[in-house]
Design a protein around this motif. Structure first.
Motif, PDB file in Angstrom:
ATOM      1  N   SER A  93       0.855  -1.183   0.000  1.00  0.00           N
ATOM      2  CA  SER A  93       0.000   0.000   0.000  1.00  0.00           C
ATOM      3  C   SER A  93       0.887   1.228   0.000  1.00  0.00           C
ATOM      4  O   SER A  93       1.799   1.336   0.827  1.00  0.00           O
ATOM      5  CB  SER A  93      -0.920  -0.002   1.226  1.00  0.00           C
ATOM      6  OG  SER A  93      -1.672   1.196   1.284  1.00  0.00           O
ATOM      7  N   LEU A 105      -2.198  -5.754  -5.371  1.00  0.00           N
ATOM      8  CA  LEU A 105      -2.931  -6.934  -4.933  1.00  0.00           C
ATOM      9  C   LEU A 105      -2.349  -8.205  -5.547  1.00  0.00           C
ATOM     10  O   LEU A 105      -2.086  -8.259  -6.755  1.00  0.00           O
ATOM     11  CB  LEU A 105      -4.406  -6.811  -5.331  1.00  0.00           C
ATOM     12  CG  LEU A 105      -5.086  -5.498  -4.914  1.00  0.00           C
ATOM     13  CD1 LEU A 105      -6.498  -5.452  -5.473  1.00  0.00           C
ATOM     14  CD2 LEU A 105      -5.084  -5.358  -3.397  1.00  0.00           C
ATOM     15  N   GLU A 114      -3.669  -3.707  -9.598  1.00  0.00           N
ATOM     16  CA  GLU A 114      -3.654  -2.515  -8.762  1.00  0.00           C
ATOM     17  C   GLU A 114      -5.029  -1.871  -8.709  1.00  0.00           C
ATOM     18  O   GLU A 114      -5.809  -1.952  -9.672  1.00  0.00           O
ATOM     19  CB  GLU A 114      -2.632  -1.491  -9.282  1.00  0.00           C
ATOM     20  CG  GLU A 114      -1.194  -1.920  -9.065  1.00  0.00           C
ATOM     21  CD  GLU A 114      -0.183  -0.938  -9.623  1.00  0.00           C
ATOM     22  OE1 GLU A 114       0.894  -0.788  -9.013  1.00  0.00           O
ATOM     23  OE2 GLU A 114      -0.447  -0.335 -10.680  1.00  0.00           O
ATOM     24  N   THR A 115      -5.321  -1.257  -7.585  1.00  0.00           N
ATOM     25  CA  THR A 115      -6.521  -0.446  -7.430  1.00  0.00           C
ATOM     26  C   THR A 115      -6.124   0.820  -6.684  1.00  0.00           C
ATOM     27  O   THR A 115      -5.165   0.813  -5.911  1.00  0.00           O
ATOM     28  CB  THR A 115      -7.631  -1.217  -6.686  1.00  0.00           C
ATOM     29  OG1 THR A 115      -8.823  -0.430  -6.655  1.00  0.00           O
ATOM     30  CG2 THR A 115      -7.231  -1.539  -5.258  1.00  0.00           C
ATOM     31  N   GLN A 126     -13.038   4.990  -5.787  1.00  0.00           N
ATOM     32  CA  GLN A 126     -12.099   3.900  -6.025  1.00  0.00           C
ATOM     33  C   GLN A 126     -12.049   3.572  -7.507  1.00  0.00           C
ATOM     34  O   GLN A 126     -13.078   3.392  -8.168  1.00  0.00           O
ATOM     35  CB  GLN A 126     -12.491   2.651  -5.241  1.00  0.00           C
ATOM     36  CG  GLN A 126     -11.460   1.526  -5.388  1.00  0.00           C
ATOM     37  CD  GLN A 126     -11.767   0.314  -4.546  1.00  0.00           C
ATOM     38  OE1 GLN A 126     -12.842   0.214  -3.949  1.00  0.00           O
ATOM     39  NE2 GLN A 126     -10.845  -0.620  -4.493  1.00  0.00           N
ATOM     40  N   ILE A 128     -10.983   0.749  -9.992  1.00  0.00           N
ATOM     41  CA  ILE A 128     -10.683  -0.678  -9.947  1.00  0.00           C
ATOM     42  C   ILE A 128     -10.232  -1.194 -11.311  1.00  0.00           C
ATOM     43  O   ILE A 128     -10.556  -0.630 -12.352  1.00  0.00           O
ATOM     44  CB  ILE A 128     -11.881  -1.506  -9.428  1.00  0.00           C
ATOM     45  CG1 ILE A 128     -13.014  -1.550 -10.447  1.00  0.00           C
ATOM     46  CG2 ILE A 128     -12.359  -0.988  -8.077  1.00  0.00           C
ATOM     47  CD1 ILE A 128     -14.086  -2.578 -10.111  1.00  0.00           C
ATOM     48  N   SER A 129      -9.478  -2.286 -11.274  1.00  0.00           N
ATOM     49  CA  SER A 129      -8.985  -2.931 -12.484  1.00  0.00           C
ATOM     50  C   SER A 129      -9.909  -4.062 -12.899  1.00  0.00           C
ATOM     51  O   SER A 129     -10.566  -4.688 -12.056  1.00  0.00           O
ATOM     52  CB  SER A 129      -7.571  -3.468 -12.260  1.00  0.00           C
ATOM     53  OG  SER A 129      -6.652  -2.415 -12.046  1.00  0.00           O
ATOM     54  N   GLU A 156     -12.841 -11.080  -8.118  1.00  0.00           N
ATOM     55  CA  GLU A 156     -11.615 -10.301  -7.946  1.00  0.00           C
ATOM     56  C   GLU A 156     -11.874  -8.801  -8.087  1.00  0.00           C
ATOM     57  O   GLU A 156     -11.191  -7.983  -7.462  1.00  0.00           O
ATOM     58  CB  GLU A 156     -10.555 -10.771  -8.944  1.00  0.00           C
ATOM     59  CG  GLU A 156     -10.039 -12.163  -8.646  1.00  0.00           C
ATOM     60  CD  GLU A 156      -9.191 -12.749  -9.763  1.00  0.00           C
ATOM     61  OE1 GLU A 156      -8.192 -13.425  -9.447  1.00  0.00           O
ATOM     62  OE2 GLU A 156      -9.528 -12.551 -10.949  1.00  0.00           O
ATOM     63  N   MET A 157     -12.860  -8.434  -8.894  1.00  0.00           N
ATOM     64  CA  MET A 157     -13.261  -7.026  -8.978  1.00  0.00           C
ATOM     65  C   MET A 157     -14.024  -6.609  -7.725  1.00  0.00           C
ATOM     66  O   MET A 157     -13.785  -5.533  -7.159  1.00  0.00           O
ATOM     67  CB  MET A 157     -14.104  -6.805 -10.237  1.00  0.00           C
ATOM     68  CG  MET A 157     -13.319  -6.935 -11.533  1.00  0.00           C
ATOM     69  SD  MET A 157     -14.394  -6.765 -12.981  1.00  0.00           S
ATOM     70  CE  MET A 157     -14.392  -8.434 -13.618  1.00  0.00           C
ATOM     71  N   GLU A 159     -13.853  -7.929  -4.753  1.00  0.00           N
ATOM     72  CA  GLU A 159     -12.963  -7.935  -3.597  1.00  0.00           C
ATOM     73  C   GLU A 159     -12.108  -6.670  -3.534  1.00  0.00           C
ATOM     74  O   GLU A 159     -11.723  -6.233  -2.448  1.00  0.00           O
ATOM     75  CB  GLU A 159     -12.091  -9.196  -3.619  1.00  0.00           C
ATOM     76  CG  GLU A 159     -10.972  -9.252  -2.585  1.00  0.00           C
ATOM     77  CD  GLU A 159     -11.444  -9.225  -1.138  1.00  0.00           C
ATOM     78  OE1 GLU A 159     -10.576  -9.136  -0.244  1.00  0.00           O
ATOM     79  OE2 GLU A 159     -12.665  -9.286  -0.879  1.00  0.00           O
ATOM     80  N   GLN A 160     -11.814  -6.050  -4.680  1.00  0.00           N
ATOM     81  CA  GLN A 160     -11.085  -4.779  -4.639  1.00  0.00           C
ATOM     82  C   GLN A 160     -11.860  -3.739  -3.827  1.00  0.00           C
ATOM     83  O   GLN A 160     -11.286  -2.996  -3.022  1.00  0.00           O
ATOM     84  CB  GLN A 160     -10.844  -4.266  -6.052  1.00  0.00           C
ATOM     85  CG  GLN A 160      -9.859  -5.096  -6.862  1.00  0.00           C
ATOM     86  CD  GLN A 160      -9.739  -4.609  -8.300  1.00  0.00           C
ATOM     87  OE1 GLN A 160      -9.392  -3.453  -8.550  1.00  0.00           O
ATOM     88  NE2 GLN A 160     -10.015  -5.474  -9.256  1.00  0.00           N
TER      89      GLN A 160
END
Length: 377
Positions: A93, A105, A114-115, A126, A128-129, A156-157, A159-160
């Motif tokens: 972080s 991540l 990365e986010t 936020q 998000i990727s 996975e999106m 959870e970001q």
């Protein structure tokens, strides 16, 4: 004919990546509430367990079934054997002086994404990727240098966002923009499902007005996406006012040229209150002249839209620079004098390589990224 031939492989690689389906336990953050309910009933569990699990995952942000103390030990054991909540590893972080946070991540297959958490006046946004890397080849974007490794899965999106809520409690992460690594519409099914979970009251419970998807302009997927009726914000990365310019900056233009893209945007059945945001990255001596600005006004005439002007964010190896500030302001004035809303998006997080176009999943970086004096970095 040449247009289709040149970029056909690019689109094919983006849209025909193999699905990242594990053969192991089910990941619960991959499921909509009704799917979760049906799964549990099929395992012989009571339907109300779905509601309990949803509260633990999205309200209490639990990562382990043993935390879920209102679920019987026997049912927790069944869940632990058959499924996982779905958790990414926080590898690093970084925080910028303006309050921006970039999270690196770790994924289950040793890849990384990365986010970015961006401070606003009274909340956080936020970014998000949606993919690891990208195949679109945009010349001004560092993510493109990674090439496309794989699509991110729905969970996975999701959870970001959950991870950001764990790190910044109190409900301050209110806006989500799908503008990180990757082209969202090239990962179509997983992205659409992730947005549905974001909007779901028993999921992330975000307002549709607080989610924005950005695309480089995959025309068939753009039409299909609007037809889904999700009614979220839509941003189109434009960055040029002629096909000759855009062919070089954004190879996707060879498949879907400006005329087709803008005609598609005019025909999209947007809700009356909605408008398209066009993103325009300003590149010194490339697309930042007053003639470019005047062409942009003509191209977008009659479209219900606004234009976000984004001075280029540098990164190692980039052949581009941000224009001088006076040229940026002159470009903006040309647009605003025509009645067009055209804010300048002075990027956050440039010093930690967290700004638009700088994400590279923790790739080594050299030197210090300059900040723009007098404006947020």
């Amino acid at each position: 004919m040449a247009r289709d031939k040149v970029s056909g492989g690019l689109i094919q690689r983006a849209c025909m990546m193999p699905r990242q389906e594990d053969q192991g336990p089910v990941i619960l953050k991959e499921l909509l509430p009704q799917e979760l309910r049906e799964l549990l009933v099929g395992w012989g569990l009571r339907p109300f367990r779905a509601e309990q699990l949803l509260k633990w995952m999205y309200l209490r942000l639990a990562t382990d079934f043993q935390e879920m103390t209102d679920i019987s030990k026997a049912d927790r054991a069944t869940l632990a054997q058959r499924c996982r909540v779905g958790e990414l590893e926080l590898l690093q972080s970084e925080a910028a002086s303006d309050g921006t946070q970039k999270l690196l991540l770790g994924l289950h297959d040793a890849l990384r994404a990365e986010t970015v958490i961006i401070p606003e006046q009274d909340h956080l946004t936020q970014c998000i990727s949606t993919q690891v890397g990208c195949s679109m080849g945009c010349a001004f974007c560092r993510t493109s240098s990674l090439s496309l490794k794989r699509h991110l899965r729905t969970w996975e999106m999701i959870e970001q966002v959950v991870m950001a809520r764990r790190l910044v409690p109190g409900g301050r992460v209110r806006n989500v923009v799908l503008m990180g690594m990757g082209e969202p519409l090239a990962n179509y099914q997983a992205v659409v499902k992730a947005i549905r979970i974001m909007l779901e009251p028993r999921g992330l419970d975000l307002s549709k007005r607080r989610i924005t998807l950005s695309t480089c302009g995959l025309v068939p997927e753009l039409r299909r996406f609007v037809a889904e009726g999700l009614d979220i914000g839509l941003a189109v990365s434009l960055n040029a006012t002629t096909d000759a310019q855009r062919d070089i900056l954004m190879p996707i233009n060879k498949k879907y040229p400006l005329g087709l893209l803008l005609q598609t945007c005019r025909e999209l059945p947007l809700a009356p209150r909605n408008r398209i945001t066009f993103e325009y990255v300003l590149l010194d001596g490339v697309n930042d002249s007053l003639e470019d600005a005047r062409r942009l006004v003509r191209l977008l005439k009659g479209l219900r839209c606004k234009v976000n002007l984004i001075p280029h964010n540098p990164y190692p190896g980039s052949p581009f620079r941000s224009p001088p500030e006076d040229r940026i302001l002159a470009f903006q004035k040309t647009l605003s004098d025509s009645g067009m809303t055209s804010p300048i998006r002075w990027s956050h997080g440039r010093e930690i390589w967290a700004a638009c176009g700088q994400l590279a999943a923790g790739e080594p970086r050299a030197g210090t990224c300059p900040t723009r004096q007098g404006h947020p970095s």
